[in-house]
Design a protein around this motif. Structure first.
Motif, PDB file in Angstrom:
ATOM      1  N   PHE A  61       0.849  -1.190   0.000  1.00  0.00           N
ATOM      2  CA  PHE A  61       0.000   0.000   0.000  1.00  0.00           C
ATOM      3  C   PHE A  61       0.885   1.240   0.000  1.00  0.00           C
ATOM      4  O   PHE A  61       2.092   1.176   0.251  1.00  0.00           O
ATOM      5  N   THR A  62       0.270   2.367  -0.300  1.00  0.00           N
ATOM      6  CA  THR A  62       0.976   3.644  -0.345  1.00  0.00           C
ATOM      7  C   THR A  62       0.229   4.656   0.508  1.00  0.00           C
ATOM      8  O   THR A  62      -1.006   4.732   0.459  1.00  0.00           O
ATOM      9  N   ILE A  63       0.977   5.419   1.267  1.00  0.00           N
ATOM     10  CA  ILE A  63       0.390   6.491   2.084  1.00  0.00           C
ATOM     11  C   ILE A  63       0.922   7.830   1.580  1.00  0.00           C
ATOM     12  O   ILE A  63       2.135   8.032   1.494  1.00  0.00           O
ATOM     13  N   SER A  64       0.018   8.711   1.227  1.00  0.00           N
ATOM     14  CA  SER A  64       0.384  10.062   0.794  1.00  0.00           C
ATOM     15  C   SER A  64       0.319  10.995   1.997  1.00  0.00           C
ATOM     16  O   SER A  64      -0.728  11.113   2.643  1.00  0.00           O
ATOM     17  N   LEU A  65       1.446  11.618   2.293  1.00  0.00           N
ATOM     18  CA  LEU A  65       1.514  12.517   3.446  1.00  0.00           C
ATOM     19  C   LEU A  65       1.062  13.909   3.022  1.00  0.00           C
ATOM     20  O   LEU A  65       1.866  14.786   2.708  1.00  0.00           O
ATOM     21  N   LYS A  66      -0.224  14.106   2.995  1.00  0.00           N
ATOM     22  CA  LYS A  66      -0.789  15.348   2.468  1.00  0.00           C
ATOM     23  C   LYS A  66      -0.424  16.569   3.306  1.00  0.00           C
ATOM     24  O   LYS A  66      -0.382  17.693   2.803  1.00  0.00           O
ATOM     25  N   GLU A  67      -0.172  16.356   4.581  1.00  0.00           N
ATOM     26  CA  GLU A  67       0.181  17.476   5.454  1.00  0.00           C
ATOM     27  C   GLU A  67       1.683  17.758   5.459  1.00  0.00           C
ATOM     28  O   GLU A  67       2.131  18.698   6.116  1.00  0.00           O
ATOM     29  N   GLY A  72       7.419  22.218  -1.340  1.00  0.00           N
ATOM     30  CA  GLY A  72       6.162  22.347  -2.053  1.00  0.00           C
ATOM     31  C   GLY A  72       5.741  21.125  -2.833  1.00  0.00           C
ATOM     32  O   GLY A  72       4.728  21.152  -3.526  1.00  0.00           O
ATOM     33  N   ARG A  73       6.489  20.038  -2.697  1.00  0.00           N
ATOM     34  CA  ARG A  73       6.181  18.814  -3.460  1.00  0.00           C
ATOM     35  C   ARG A  73       5.657  17.741  -2.513  1.00  0.00           C
ATOM     36  O   ARG A  73       6.223  17.517  -1.442  1.00  0.00           O
ATOM     37  N   PRO A  74       4.582  17.045  -2.895  1.00  0.00           N
ATOM     38  CA  PRO A  74       3.988  16.029  -2.019  1.00  0.00           C
ATOM     39  C   PRO A  74       4.891  14.811  -1.864  1.00  0.00           C
ATOM     40  O   PRO A  74       5.623  14.432  -2.771  1.00  0.00           O
ATOM     41  N   ILE A  75       4.803  14.191  -0.694  1.00  0.00           N
ATOM     42  CA  ILE A  75       5.600  13.002  -0.383  1.00  0.00           C
ATOM     43  C   ILE A  75       4.671  11.803  -0.236  1.00  0.00           C
ATOM     44  O   ILE A  75       3.626  11.891   0.412  1.00  0.00           O
ATOM     45  N   SER A  76       5.051  10.697  -0.843  1.00  0.00           N
ATOM     46  CA  SER A  76       4.311   9.447  -0.651  1.00  0.00           C
ATOM     47  C   SER A  76       5.290   8.355  -0.239  1.00  0.00           C
ATOM     48  O   SER A  76       6.464   8.373  -0.626  1.00  0.00           O
ATOM     49  N   VAL A  77       4.787   7.426   0.576  1.00  0.00           N
ATOM     50  CA  VAL A  77       5.633   6.341   1.083  1.00  0.00           C
ATOM     51  C   VAL A  77       4.943   5.012   0.772  1.00  0.00           C
ATOM     52  O   VAL A  77       3.816   4.780   1.215  1.00  0.00           O
ATOM     53  N   ALA A  78       5.616   4.165  -0.007  1.00  0.00           N
ATOM     54  CA  ALA A  78       5.072   2.855  -0.376  1.00  0.00           C
ATOM     55  C   ALA A  78       5.637   1.789   0.558  1.00  0.00           C
ATOM     56  O   ALA A  78       6.841   1.770   0.836  1.00  0.00           O
ATOM     57  N   PHE A  79       4.757   0.918   1.033  1.00  0.00           N
ATOM     58  CA  PHE A  79       5.148  -0.167   1.931  1.00  0.00           C
ATOM     59  C   PHE A  79       4.777  -1.511   1.321  1.00  0.00           C
ATOM     60  O   PHE A  79       3.750  -1.628   0.641  1.00  0.00           O
ATOM     61  N   SER A  80       5.596  -2.501   1.588  1.00  0.00           N
ATOM     62  CA  SER A  80       5.286  -3.885   1.225  1.00  0.00           C
ATOM     63  C   SER A  80       5.683  -4.756   2.403  1.00  0.00           C
ATOM     64  O   SER A  80       6.789  -4.611   2.941  1.00  0.00           O
ATOM     65  N   PHE A  81       4.766  -5.637   2.826  1.00  0.00           N
ATOM     66  CA  PHE A  81       5.018  -6.487   3.983  1.00  0.00           C
ATOM     67  C   PHE A  81       5.438  -7.882   3.528  1.00  0.00           C
ATOM     68  O   PHE A  81       4.616  -8.634   2.996  1.00  0.00           O
ATOM     69  N   PRO A  82       6.695  -8.280   3.746  1.00  0.00           N
ATOM     70  CA  PRO A  82       7.082  -9.675   3.508  1.00  0.00           C
ATOM     71  C   PRO A  82       6.328 -10.584   4.478  1.00  0.00           C
ATOM     72  O   PRO A  82       5.807 -10.129   5.496  1.00  0.00           O
ATOM     73  N   GLN A  83       6.309 -11.877   4.200  1.00  0.00           N
ATOM     74  CA  GLN A  83       5.588 -12.802   5.071  1.00  0.00           C
ATOM     75  C   GLN A  83       6.131 -12.811   6.491  1.00  0.00           C
ATOM     76  O   GLN A  83       5.399 -13.042   7.443  1.00  0.00           O
ATOM     77  N   GLY A  84       7.414 -12.523   6.646  1.00  0.00           N
ATOM     78  CA  GLY A  84       8.008 -12.540   7.979  1.00  0.00           C
ATOM     79  C   GLY A  84       7.797 -11.279   8.788  1.00  0.00           C
ATOM     80  O   GLY A  84       8.194 -11.211   9.955  1.00  0.00           O
ATOM     81  N   TYR A  85       7.198 -10.245   8.178  1.00  0.00           N
ATOM     82  CA  TYR A  85       6.953  -8.999   8.905  1.00  0.00           C
ATOM     83  C   TYR A  85       5.724  -9.161   9.778  1.00  0.00           C
ATOM     84  O   TYR A  85       4.726  -9.733   9.344  1.00  0.00           O
ATOM     85  N   PRO A  86       5.716  -8.631  10.999  1.00  0.00           N
ATOM     86  CA  PRO A  86       6.791  -7.866  11.645  1.00  0.00           C
ATOM     87  C   PRO A  86       7.716  -8.687  12.529  1.00  0.00           C
ATOM     88  O   PRO A  86       8.691  -8.160  13.052  1.00  0.00           O
ATOM     89  N   GLU A  87       7.400  -9.973  12.715  1.00  0.00           N
ATOM     90  CA  GLU A  87       8.126 -10.745  13.720  1.00  0.00           C
ATOM     91  C   GLU A  87       9.575 -11.017  13.355  1.00  0.00           C
ATOM     92  O   GLU A  87      10.453 -11.002  14.216  1.00  0.00           O
ATOM     93  N   ALA A  88       9.849 -11.270  12.062  1.00  0.00           N
ATOM     94  CA  ALA A  88      11.177 -11.756  11.691  1.00  0.00           C
ATOM     95  C   ALA A  88      11.919 -10.886  10.686  1.00  0.00           C
ATOM     96  O   ALA A  88      13.120 -11.066  10.493  1.00  0.00           O
ATOM     97  N   CYS A  89      11.234  -9.966  10.031  1.00  0.00           N
ATOM     98  CA  CYS A  89      11.933  -9.130   9.044  1.00  0.00           C
ATOM     99  C   CYS A  89      11.255  -7.769   8.942  1.00  0.00           C
ATOM    100  O   CYS A  89      10.153  -7.565   9.444  1.00  0.00           O
ATOM    101  N   ALA A  90      11.948  -6.850   8.262  1.00  0.00           N
ATOM    102  CA  ALA A  90      11.485  -5.469   8.180  1.00  0.00           C
ATOM    103  C   ALA A  90      10.522  -5.274   7.012  1.00  0.00           C
ATOM    104  O   ALA A  90      10.570  -6.007   6.017  1.00  0.00           O
ATOM    105  N   ALA A  91       9.683  -4.272   7.152  1.00  0.00           N
ATOM    106  CA  ALA A  91       8.843  -3.857   6.031  1.00  0.00           C
ATOM    107  C   ALA A  91       9.720  -3.238   4.951  1.00  0.00           C
ATOM    108  O   ALA A  91      10.742  -2.617   5.239  1.00  0.00           O
ATOM    109  N   CYS A  97       9.141  11.512  -3.908  1.00  0.00           N
ATOM    110  CA  CYS A  97       8.766  12.927  -3.899  1.00  0.00           C
ATOM    111  C   CYS A  97       9.231  13.511  -5.225  1.00  0.00           C
ATOM    112  O   CYS A  97      10.415  13.772  -5.423  1.00  0.00           O
ATOM    113  N   GLY A  98       8.325  13.676  -6.159  1.00  0.00           N
ATOM    114  CA  GLY A  98       8.688  14.104  -7.510  1.00  0.00           C
ATOM    115  C   GLY A  98       9.327  15.471  -7.560  1.00  0.00           C
ATOM    116  O   GLY A  98       8.910  16.391  -6.858  1.00  0.00           O
ATOM    117  N   GLY A  99      10.381  15.582  -8.384  1.00  0.00           N
ATOM    118  CA  GLY A  99      10.986  16.883  -8.625  1.00  0.00           C
ATOM    119  C   GLY A  99      12.118  17.260  -7.698  1.00  0.00           C
ATOM    120  O   GLY A  99      12.719  18.322  -7.867  1.00  0.00           O
TER     121      GLY A  99
END
Length: 287
Positions: A61-67, A72-91, A97-99
């Motif tokens: 999923f992706t979260i757009s940090l509108k605030e 002046g350029r919007p920031i978005s953060v994309a996450f992907s959860f491996p099967q081992g997240y969160p117990e055994a590995c990192a997201a 951020c375009g431009g």
């Protein structure tokens, strides 16, 4: 349920609970964006008593940090959860951020991923987002300070800004025209560029120089009529204080032409200049 399935299902439950919490926090339109697969999976979850059917799901999923914006350029953060997240590995985290410059992108991504990797065993998304917001603020403040210092510096001190050399490699279906070959060499001399041109089938042009001059060179060449032309690779080298553009050059000043069968010769020049990676990009070979 077999014992080795338990950790996978435990992780999936925690992932889904975290997603639901994030959706409630980032509830404004466009803030939280699931892929169609996750939307279907979450709908299925509401209808199933046993989530084992979803254990192979990879949640992204992706979260757009509108605030939060960076210059002046919007920031978005994309996450992907491996099967081992969160117990055994990192997201897995990617900040976009375009431009903005490559350096700023790297700062955001390195900071976000370091937080994710430090929190194995815990749900990390909110902490990662907080780190991205903090870094955006720090980068803006640092740039403001830098601009303020430059504006108050004496003119002679402003000349101490670190030199930046641009390099590009252009690929042509062919370079045969005598007029075009002459223009490539003449414009290179006029714009104080250095590099090599291999005419024939295919044509390859690798060159370096000041940013504005490199951009002007590319514009002029692209305005000529070509069957096919593209910029296959580019890079920027930032020097240290006291160095000049000429100190940073890897090739002799001017655009030198090799023979139409001189691909191996061109490769040798690039290798000697420690720019073999640019040459290999012309062949679409990564090293």
């Amino acid at each position: 349920m077999e014992e080795d399935e338990a950790p996978c299902l435990s992780n999936l439950k925690r992932q889904l609970e975290e997603v639901e919490a994030l959706r409630s926090i980032y509830s404004q339109e466009g803030e939280f964006q699931l892929t169609s697969a996750e939307k279907i999976a979450l709908q299925m979850l509401q209808e199933l008593d046993d989530i084992s059917a979803l254990e192979l799901l990879t949640i992204s999923f992706t979260i757009s940090l509108k605030e939060t914006q960076l210059f002046g350029r919007p920031i978005s953060v994309a996450f992907s959860f491996p099967q081992g997240y969160p117990e055994a590995c990192a997201a897995k985290v990617t900040v976009d951020c375009g431009g903005i410059t490559r350096h700023w992108h790297e700062c955001l991504n390195i900071g976000a991923r370091s937080v994710a990797e430090s929190m194995v065993g815990e749900e990390a998304v909110l902490q990662v987002l907080q780190k991205v917001q903090d870094l955006a603020l720090e980068l803006q403040e640092a740039e403001k300070c830098k601009s303020s210092k430059l504006s108050t510096m004496e003119p002679e001190l402003q000349n101490n800004v670190l030199p930046s050399l641009k390099r590009k490699l252009m690929w042509f279906h062919h370079i045969k025209s005598i007029e075009k070959r002459k223009a490539i060499k003449d414009w290179g001399g006029e714009l104080k560029l250095s590099g090599y041109c291999k005419p024939g089938f295919p044509g390859v042009l690798i060159f370096e120089g000041e940013d504005d001059n490199v951009s002007e060179y590319v514009k002029r060449i692209q305005k000529l009529h070509w069957q096919a032309v593209s910029v296959r690779a580019e890079e920027e080298e930032v020097g240290s204080s006291g160095r000049s553009i000429d100190d940073m050059r890897r090739f002799q000043l001017g655009i030198e032409e090799v023979g139409e069968n001189g691909m191996s010769q061109l490769a040798g020049f690039c290798r000697d200049a420690r720019l073999e990676h640019l040459f290999l990009s012309a062949l679409k070979i990564a090293r």
